[in-house]
Design an enzyme around this catalytic site. Structure first.
Site, PDB file in Angstrom:
ATOM      1  CD  GLN A 255      40.636  46.383   5.490  1.00 39.24           C
ATOM      2  OE1 GLN A 255      41.275  46.495   6.534  1.00 39.24           O
ATOM      3  NE2 GLN A 255      39.489  45.719   5.446  1.00 39.24           N
ATOM      4  CG  HIS A 258      40.030  41.312   5.572  1.00 41.16           C
ATOM      5  ND1 HIS A 258      40.096  40.250   6.438  1.00 41.16           N
ATOM      6  CD2 HIS A 258      40.733  42.307   6.162  1.00 41.16           C
ATOM      7  CE1 HIS A 258      40.808  40.589   7.496  1.00 41.16           C
ATOM      8  NE2 HIS A 258      41.217  41.826   7.353  1.00 41.16           N
ATOM      9  CD  GLU A 322      36.711  47.695  10.360  1.00 42.68           C
ATOM     10  OE1 GLU A 322      36.865  47.586   9.120  1.00 42.68           O
ATOM     11  OE2 GLU A 322      36.524  46.713  11.100  1.00 42.68           O
ATOM     12  CG  HIS A 323      41.106  49.006  10.524  1.00 34.19           C
ATOM     13  ND1 HIS A 323      40.273  48.237   9.739  1.00 34.19           N
ATOM     14  CD2 HIS A 323      41.275  48.330  11.675  1.00 34.19           C
ATOM     15  CE1 HIS A 323      39.956  47.133  10.409  1.00 34.19           C
ATOM     16  NE2 HIS A 323      40.548  47.153  11.584  1.00 34.19           N
ATOM     17  CG  ASP A 356      43.869  43.390  11.881  1.00 34.81           C
ATOM     18  OD1 ASP A 356      42.991  44.185  12.241  1.00 34.81           O
ATOM     19  OD2 ASP A 356      44.316  43.335  10.708  1.00 34.81           O
ATOM     20  CG  HIS A 415       6.147  62.419  39.122  1.00 31.18           C
ATOM     21  ND1 HIS A 415       5.113  61.727  38.548  1.00 31.18           N
ATOM     22  CD2 HIS A 415       7.277  61.951  38.522  1.00 31.18           C
ATOM     23  CE1 HIS A 415       5.600  60.878  37.639  1.00 31.18           C
ATOM     24  NE2 HIS A 415       6.916  61.002  37.604  1.00 31.18           N
TER      25      HIS A 415
END
Lengths: 429, 429
Positions: A255, A258, A322-323, A356, A415
Site C-alpha cells: 500500500q 503507491h 478502502e482495503h 488489485d 392526482h
C-alpha cells in the site's frame, strides 16, 4: 510508523482522521480549465496538452491501427496474466447481474425493475511513471458486460505523444471503442461537455490526481455522474498472533509504495507481532524500487494496539478502510461484523495485490471513509434500474380508493382525478 | 401548452431543454447556513427555525408520546390506504434483495459481494401546504428493510411548531427512530455535521426546495452521500390514437399541479388526439383546487407531434423524463426500447398517481435528465456492497504468477513481493 498502545475510544477519531487537503487554489484552476474547454473545445484541449504534457498534439485520438498494433509490444507472459485477470473480473462481475422479476403487488398491479446500461461511459486512466492498465480492465470489462453502447477512454500522452501499449492492449481487450490522448481536468471537461473530437458521456469513471478529482466533483453539478469521490489509497490490516509478520509487512509496503500520501493502518491485539512486523518492514523496504515513496507514506502511518477483537472491529468500522486485510484467528466469522470497508481480504494467503489484479473483485473502491455510504465499482455502477408498472382496469379499481385517499390527504386533486376519470369511464362502458 | 408540429431532429435539444436556474445567490446563503450550523450547532438551528419557520422552538425533537398520538388524528380510510401502500412498497422493494453468491473465480480463489445496510440514514421531508407523508413511506420502508440501524427524519414545523400527524404516523409505521422539527438547508447541515441534538448521518434522502437541493449537493463534498441531484418534477406522456384524451389530460394536470416549475411534455403521432387532449385539459383544470399552479406550469409545457413510434422513442430517450406514461398500441413491446426514464407507466389504466402512492414502485426518481445515468431510489440506495475474497495457499499459487507479471508491468515491486513472500514461505514448509 507510529505506535499507539491501547488508546481510549475518545482518542480514536483523532487517530483515524485522514489528512484534509486545502484545494481552494486547485479548485480555481480547475474551474478555469472546465469553462475554457466548454467554450473552446478541441483548441483548449490541445493548448492544455502542450502546457501540461509537453507537446502540441496534431490529433487527439489514437488510431485503430495504433490500437491493434499495441498487442505486438506486450510479451506473452503479460498477455497470459491479463487474460486470466480479464476472465476472473468477467466471471465475478457477471455473477452480479440479476434476471428481471415481475412482481404482482396487488391483484392486477404488475411492477418490475429493469437493468438498463448507461449509454455513454468515459474512463479516465492517469499517466505517471507506471501504466495503470489494470484499471482499464476493472472499468472497461464491467462496462462491456453491462452493455454500455459507447465506452471511451482518456489518458495523458507520454512525452512521445503516445499512450503505453499495455493500456491500449487492455482497452481493446475490454471492448473500449475510442481512446484519446488527453489528461488532467481538461480530459474530464472534454468528456463532460463534449468537443468536436471527444463525445460527451453520461458518467465518468477512474482515478486521478487532485485536479482530476476536483474536476470530477465539479461536473456532477452539470448533469454528469461519476463513479465516486476519490482520495489517496488506503489499507488497514487487522492482525493477531496467528498472522505472519513477513506477510503483514509486505501488505503494508504494497500500500505504501503507491505514494507518499498513501494511508496505512495496522491494528493488532498482540504487541510482539507488531514489533516483528516493524522489523520486517525495515528489512523488506530496502529491496523496493519505490522504497522512497513507501518510507514517506510509512512515516505518517499508524499502528494501533487494542485489547481484543471487539475493539479492533469497532475501530475498523469507524475508520471504514478502502482495503481491509483480516489476518486473525476465526477470520471467517469475524468478517461478518465488518460493516464499513471497500474490499476485504481474508486470511494469511489473501494479499491485497490479488484483488488489485487477478482475483476478480473490483479495485476501484471508496477511500477517505466513503465506505460508510458508498460501494466500490460493481455492475450497478454501469446500470440504471428503471421501474415499470402495468395496471389492469380491475387492478386500478383495487388500488384506486387508496390512491384517492392519499391524494386527498396530500391535497392533490388532479392526482385523485387521474384515477377517478379512469374508474368512471370504465363504469360507463 | 405550446404545440410543435414535426420539428427537425436538430431542433429537439432546444425543445427538450430544462430551465436552468441561476442559483449563485442561493448558494451563498446556503454556504453561510452550513458553516453556521457546523460551528454553532443547535443554537444555529433554533435561530434559523425562528427566522424561516416563524417561531423559536424549545425542543427540536418530537417526543415519543407525540409520535404515538399522531395515529389518533388519522381517519380509518386513510390508515387503510397507507397500510396498502406500505405493503406494496415493502413487497416490491423486498424483491430487489439478492442472496449472497460465493463465486470461485480460479481454483482456490473465492469471491463474494455482501449487501450491508448504510448504518445512519437521514430523511428530509419538505413542509409546505400539503404533508408529503407518501415520501416518508417511500424512503423509510426500504431503509427499514435494508436494516439501516439509525433512521432519522427532519421536516420543518408548521406555524404551531408541530409536524403534520400524517407524516408522524407514516414515520412510525416505517420504523423511523427519531423525528426533528427542522427544515431547509439548516436541516441538511444538521444531519451532515451532527449537533448535540441531531445525530450525524452517512447519507441524506428526500426532496426539497432550491435551498435544500443546493445544501445536499454541497455536503457531498464533505463525505456525506445523497440519494440523487434533484430538480422540478416531470412527466412525459407518449400517446397515439388508442389513448383516451380524458386520461391523458388528467395525467398532464396531475403533474402540472405540483407547481409552476413542473415539467409536462406530451409526445404524439396523432394530431386529432392532441386537440382533444387540449380541450380536456381546459375542461378538467376548472375543477382543481390547485388549478392556478397547474395553469402556470402548462403555459411552459410542450406538445410535440412526431411522425412515428421510432421518432417518439428517440425523442423520449433524449429527454430522459422522470415519469413516462406510454399510452400507445403495443405499449408492452415498445417500452423495451426505452433506455432513459425514471419510472414507466404502461397502458391506459396506469396513471402516474398509482406509482406516486400505491403500486409499490418508488416515487423518488431522477429529474432534469439525470435518468440518463441515475436510477430512482431503490434497495441499492440504502445498501453498500462490500466485496470479500479468500484465497487458499494453492489458490495463490494458481493466480500468483499473473499477479506478479502485472505488478511488474505496473512497476509496483511491493505488490509483487506480497505474493512472493507468501509463495516462498509456503514452499519452505
Amino acid at each position: 510508523m507510529q505506535l499507539f498502545r491501547f488508546p481510549d475510544r475518545n482518542e480514536w477519531p483523532k487517530l483515524l482522521a485522514r489528512p484534509v487537503s486545502d484545494d481552494e487554489q486547485i479548485g480555481k484552476t480547475v474551474k478555469r480549465i472546465l469553462s475554457d474547454v466548454k467554450r473552446n473545445g478541441d483548441a483548449a484541449l490541445k493548448k492544455y496538452t502542450e502546457r501540461y504534457d509537453g507537446f502540441y498534439p496534431e490529433s487527439l485520438e489514437i488510431s485503430h491501427i495504433e490500437l491493434e498494433e499495441a498487442e505486438k509490444a506486450i510479451d506473452e507472459k503479460l498477455k497470459k496474466a491479463i487474460a486470466l485477470a480479464a476472465e476472473n473480473i468477467e466471471v465475478f462481475h457477471r455473477s452480479q447481474l440479476h434476471p428481471r422479476k415481475k412482481i404482482i403487488t396487488s391483484p392486477g398491479v404488475e411492477c418490475w425493475q429493469k437493468d438498463v446500461p448507461i449509454e455513454k461511459i468515459g474512463l479516465y486512466i492517469p499517466g505517471g511513471t507506471a501504466p495503470l492498465f489494470s484499471t482499464v480492465l476493472m472499468l472497461g470489462i464491467p462496462a462491456r458486460i453491462a452493455g454500455c453502447r459507447e465506452i471511451i477512454l482518456c489518458s495523458p500522452p507520454r512525452s512521445d505523444g503516445n499512450i503505453h501499449p499495455a493500456i491500449l492492449y487492455s482497452a481493446r481487450l475490454a471492448g473500449i471503442n475510442r481512446v484519446f490522448t488527453i489528461g488532467g481536468a481538461q480530459a474530464i471537461a472534454a468528456m463532460a461537455y463534449g468537443t468536436k473530437t471527444i463525445p460527451r458521456v453520461y458518467k465518468i469513471f477512474g482515478p486521478g490526481n487532485q485536479f482530476v478529482t476536483i474536476a470530477k466533483q465539479m461536473i456532477t453539478h452539470y448533469g454528469v455522474a461519476i463513479d465516486m469521490p476519490a482520495g489517496p489509497s488506503e489499507v488497514a490490516v487487522m492482525a493477531d498472533d496467528t498472522a505472519e509478520p513477513a506477510f503483514v509487512a509486505a501488505d503494508l509496503l504494497s500500500q505504501a509504495e503507491h505514494g507518499p500520501d498513501s494511508q496505512v493502518l495496522l491494528v493488532s491485539n498482540n504487541e510482539p507481532l507488531v514489533h516483528h512486523v516493524i522489523k520486517e518492514v525495515e528489512r523488506q523496504v530496502k529491496s523496493l524500487s519505490r522504497g522512497q515513496y513507501a518510507m514517506k507514506a510509512l512515516e505518517n502511518s499508524r499502528i494501533i494496539l487494542l485489547r481484543d477483537n471487539a475493539d479492533m472491529i469497532d475501530l475498523i468500522n469507524d475508520y471504514a478502510p478502502e482495503h481491509l486485510i483480516v489476518a486473525v484467528k476465526d477470520a471467517d466469522s469475524l468478517v461478518e461484523s465488518i460493516t464499513n470497508a471497500g474490499s476485504v481480504f481474508i486470511g494469511n494467503y489473501t494479499p491485497e495485490s490479488a484483488g488489485d489484479y487477478v482475483s476478480g473483485t473490483n479495485h476501484t473502491l471508496p477511500t477517505h471513509g466513503y465506505a460508510k455510504s458508498y460501494s466500490g465499482v460493481n455492475m450497478d455502477s454501469f446500470i440504471k434500474k428503471i421501474t415499470f408498472q402495468k395496471i389492469s382496469p380491475d387492478g386500478l379499481r383495487n388500488i384506486g380508493p387508496a390512491i384517492i385517499a392519499m391524494a386527498e390527504a396530500e391535497e392533490l386533486t388532479a392526482h385523485k382525478n387521474a384515477v377517478l376519470v379512469r374508474i368512471q369511464e370504465k363504469e360507463k362502458k
